[in-house]
Design an enzyme around this catalytic site. Sequence first.
Site, PDB file in Angstrom:
ATOM      1  N   GLY A  94       0.295  -5.179   0.573  1.00 39.03           N
ATOM      2  CA  GLY A  94      -0.935  -5.091  -0.214  1.00 39.03           C
ATOM      3  C   GLY A  94      -0.856  -5.815  -1.538  1.00 39.03           C
ATOM      4  O   GLY A  94      -1.879  -6.213  -2.100  1.00 39.03           O
ATOM      5  N   ASP A 141      -1.395  -7.584   7.268  1.00 37.78           N
ATOM      6  CA  ASP A 141      -2.827  -7.365   7.072  1.00 37.78           C
ATOM      7  C   ASP A 141      -3.228  -7.917   5.710  1.00 37.78           C
ATOM      8  O   ASP A 141      -2.632  -8.876   5.240  1.00 37.78           O
ATOM      9  CB  ASP A 141      -3.172  -5.885   7.252  1.00 37.78           C
ATOM     10  CG  ASP A 141      -2.543  -4.980   6.188  1.00 37.78           C
ATOM     11  OD1 ASP A 141      -1.513  -5.355   5.599  1.00 37.78           O
ATOM     12  OD2 ASP A 141      -3.088  -3.878   5.948  1.00 37.78           O
ATOM     13  N   GLU A 149       5.670  -6.163   7.460  1.00 34.94           N
ATOM     14  CA  GLU A 149       5.082  -5.069   8.245  1.00 34.94           C
ATOM     15  C   GLU A 149       5.748  -4.827   9.603  1.00 34.94           C
ATOM     16  O   GLU A 149       5.767  -3.690  10.085  1.00 34.94           O
ATOM     17  CB  GLU A 149       3.581  -5.323   8.443  1.00 34.94           C
ATOM     18  CG  GLU A 149       2.737  -5.073   7.222  1.00 34.94           C
ATOM     19  CD  GLU A 149       2.801  -6.168   6.176  1.00 34.94           C
ATOM     20  OE1 GLU A 149       2.245  -5.994   5.075  1.00 34.94           O
ATOM     21  OE2 GLU A 149       3.416  -7.227   6.459  1.00 34.94           O
ATOM     22  N   GLY A 163       0.824  -1.192   0.000  1.00 39.82           N
ATOM     23  CA  GLY A 163       0.000   0.000   0.000  1.00 39.82           C
ATOM     24  C   GLY A 163       0.862   1.247   0.000  1.00 39.82           C
ATOM     25  O   GLY A 163       2.095   1.195   0.163  1.00 39.82           O
TER      26      GLY A 163
END
Length: 354
Positions: free
Chosen positions: A119, A150, A142, A70
């Site tokens: 992402g 996530d 992350e 992301g």
Amino acid sequence: MSRPEDREPVLFHTQGRAARITLNRPRALNALTHTMVRRIDEALDDWERDPAVETVVITGAGERGLCAGGDIRAIHDDARDGDGMASAAFWRDEYRLNARIARCPKPYVAVMDGIVMGGGVGVSAHGSVRVVTERSRVAMPETGIGFVPDVGGTHLLAAAPGELGTHLALTGAQVGAADALLCGLADHYVPTASLPDLLDALAELPVGEALAGYVRTPPAGVLAGRRDWIDACCAADTVEEIVRRLLAHDDPAAKEAAETLLAKSPTALKVTLASVRRARKLGTLELVLNQEYRVSCAALGTPDLVEGIRAQVVDKDRRPRWSPRTLGEVTDADVERFFIPLGERELGLSPVVR
């Protein structure tokens, strides 16, 4: 002079029986923005209803990879200077897209060539047909930016054999083709040089027939030979004990993994371990995404997310100052706060059982 389509962040077109998504921010390694997520979702709306579209294919523009994740600079700025609402809105739509990809009624072929992280894993590894190459580098990194895996990453990693998923979630280690296959993050290995021909075949043939001519055996990976110490060390109930076991092991790679962990955000490590363990019990992707949404929103209010992105991406000094600084200072209550239900702000996905 660039063409107008070169400035579009995501491109769509159909070729024969296949509809194509091309992530088109090569200078940003195709990092996902909220606009891109919304446009992909809109395209899937159209294609799912279009009988002429029999296959969906996602690729990345440029030579470096499918997608690096992301747009974390935007998240950094929102968490530091804003109220976090823009990031929460992005994640809400992104996680819903991840779930939609997993339930796509048509074959969804993800070409995971080059870098596929964060992402990028979310828009590829939930697909029904995941292709890796000798250039693939797949990771959920992350914890190195004070965040937690996530986009359904804890669901995928929780399902990996033994404790391989725990190892990858905590360390953020990149894996190549063979290890991605071993961990259940991919389905087929195709050499990069064969991808143009494979894409042409997908336009003309059913997915299974198209793949048959190009799937090969990947070069050997490394994780299979490390299963003994990974499973033994990462089965511990706490991050502190995982680190202790790794440091005590004879394999230099185990000690290297311990040093890697000690450089990550202590809070992110403990929340990540709890997330993966809880994901195993939750079972379905939707329930895990609901959990990840709570964790992600909670992370917006912690110092480590802003500091981690600052150190790794903004200032690039690679010297994050974590708070708390050590694993021992992160209490069970600190971890539990990440899992508190959000009430009316819940993501609210309903489980789908196949």
